[in-house]
Write an enzyme that holds these catalytic residues in place. Sequence first.
Site, short mmCIF file in Angstrom:
data_model
loop_
_atom_site.label_atom_id
_atom_site.label_comp_id
_atom_site.label_asym_id
_atom_site.label_seq_id
_atom_site.Cartn_x
_atom_site.Cartn_y
_atom_site.Cartn_z
CB SER A 64 -4.37 -13.05 -5.03
OG SER A 64 -5.68 -12.61 -5.21
CE1 TYR A 191 -9.27 -12.64 -0.26
CE2 TYR A 191 -10.64 -10.80 -0.97
CZ TYR A 191 -9.71 -11.78 -1.26
OH TYR A 191 -9.22 -11.90 -2.54
N1 GLN Z 1 -7.88 -8.04 -3.17
C1 GLN Z 1 -8.01 -8.55 -4.51
C2 GLN Z 1 -9.43 -9.03 -4.77
O1 GLN Z 1 -9.98 -9.71 -3.97
C3 GLN Z 1 -7.03 -9.65 -4.71
C4 GLN Z 1 -7.12 -10.26 -6.11
C5 GLN Z 1 -5.80 -10.70 -6.66
O2 GLN Z 1 -4.74 -10.31 -6.22
N2 GLN Z 1 -5.86 -11.46 -7.70
O3 GLN Z 1 -10.02 -8.75 -5.78
#
Ligand code: GLN
Length: 455
Positions: A64, A191
């Site tokens: 994230s 994503y």
């Molecule tokens: N790839 C993770 C997700 O979408 C990223 C979430 C995070 O780092 N908080 O769930």
Amino acid sequence: MRSIISDYLTEALGAVQPDASGELAGYIPELAAADPDRLSTAFVMIDGQVYGAGDIDAEFTIQSISKPFVYALALADRGFDSVLAKVGVEPSGEAFNEISLESDTGRPRNPMINAGAITVHSLLGTEGLNADERVERVVDGLSAFAGRRLRTDEAVYASEMEHAHRNLAIAHMLRGHRILVEDARAVVDGYTRQCSVLVSTRDLAMMAATLANRGVNPLSGEQVVPEPVVRQVLSVMFSCGMYDAAGDWGTQVGIPAKSGVAGGLIGALPGQIGIAAFSPRLDSHGNSVRGVSLFERFSSDMGLHVMEVPATARATLRTSQVVGSGPHALRALQLQGAIGFAGAERIVRETVDTSYAENGVALDLTRVHSIDDVARRMLLEVVRRLTLDGHEVYLADPDSVMPAPDPGDDGRVTVVNSLDEAVAAQEGLSRGGSRPKGEGIDDAVAETAAVPPPR
Ligand code: GLN
């Protein structure tokens, strides 16, 4: 001599090291298999100086932490209006993967929660990019922030995609609201690749320092995104970066920040520093446990809270005195420090309150190291009004801290290197016959001329 900053960071790591609380991100099998004991932290100053403790070059997935940077890229690529039409900027007070959208518009509340970030991913580049081109834009853009070529971790990407039911549900919902207008699965795929970009603690601190440095990467010198975009991103990081812990974070740590479920955590302190920490065990909000402890320490040990009120700046007006003598005596106002609105106001007030007997008035900027745009416009207006009042105005500015010193509209200023030069110029002028104060000047114009409104 060893740097006291590196020693401090080593000590800070030692202090948080024994804390083994928290859990690895279990919902992504590859992350659940990570070594939970890894621990590192780095500072990057805005001139590119790096300090670190632990293995700051070991790589992990950005997760994230990609969100603020990709938000920045989308704002730069598509403009504020198109992005804001699809993603809000209100803190949601909810978990990062909450399945919720604004009830009336269907917009995700902010770009830091998954719903917002998935939407932002779809807004990258020029309209109509295909999925691969978009991922390319992500990797190129994140690389520009880091100042080195980054790549994705295909194993982590594949592992997350196999279990991406929640993100797929969010994307389908977004599609239902026409916030996403293309294949929901393809956007989640892109994503997820975005989240799988590999970075080191050093990279993250460098990326944060790029934000802290108004969007200019301290090493490459590249302006990665424009300044207004950086302000937007830092504001959203401050209010939404730590999800449902954003309020606690904002009050206790007070550094615009973003966490990722691989254990990374960044903070960007405008004008000062980019900070990163890495430790994979997470608290119930999905934030790195030891990362959060490190930031709490850094903030209190070094006074890094953005709302920390700076020591009152030394008065902008250092002295007001008469230099030279006789008919070519000069009133010299010596300014100092970094001048913004409040500093320029001091000079405005001084010149409004005082009527100078001397024909020459000099603003001495020798001790000024910066003048921001609003202060520049205010000071030039002061110069213009002094001219209209019949004064001969000088700017002693040997280092050219005042850009484009043109007061415009009947204003007149002579830029010199020192007060001595101003005195000499004034002397020459008075020998040639100075313009008596007030003569030939339309005072009504002087009275009514408007202060330029701050932009
Ligand atoms: N790839 C993770 C997700 O979408 C990223 C979430 C995070 O780092 N908080 O769930």
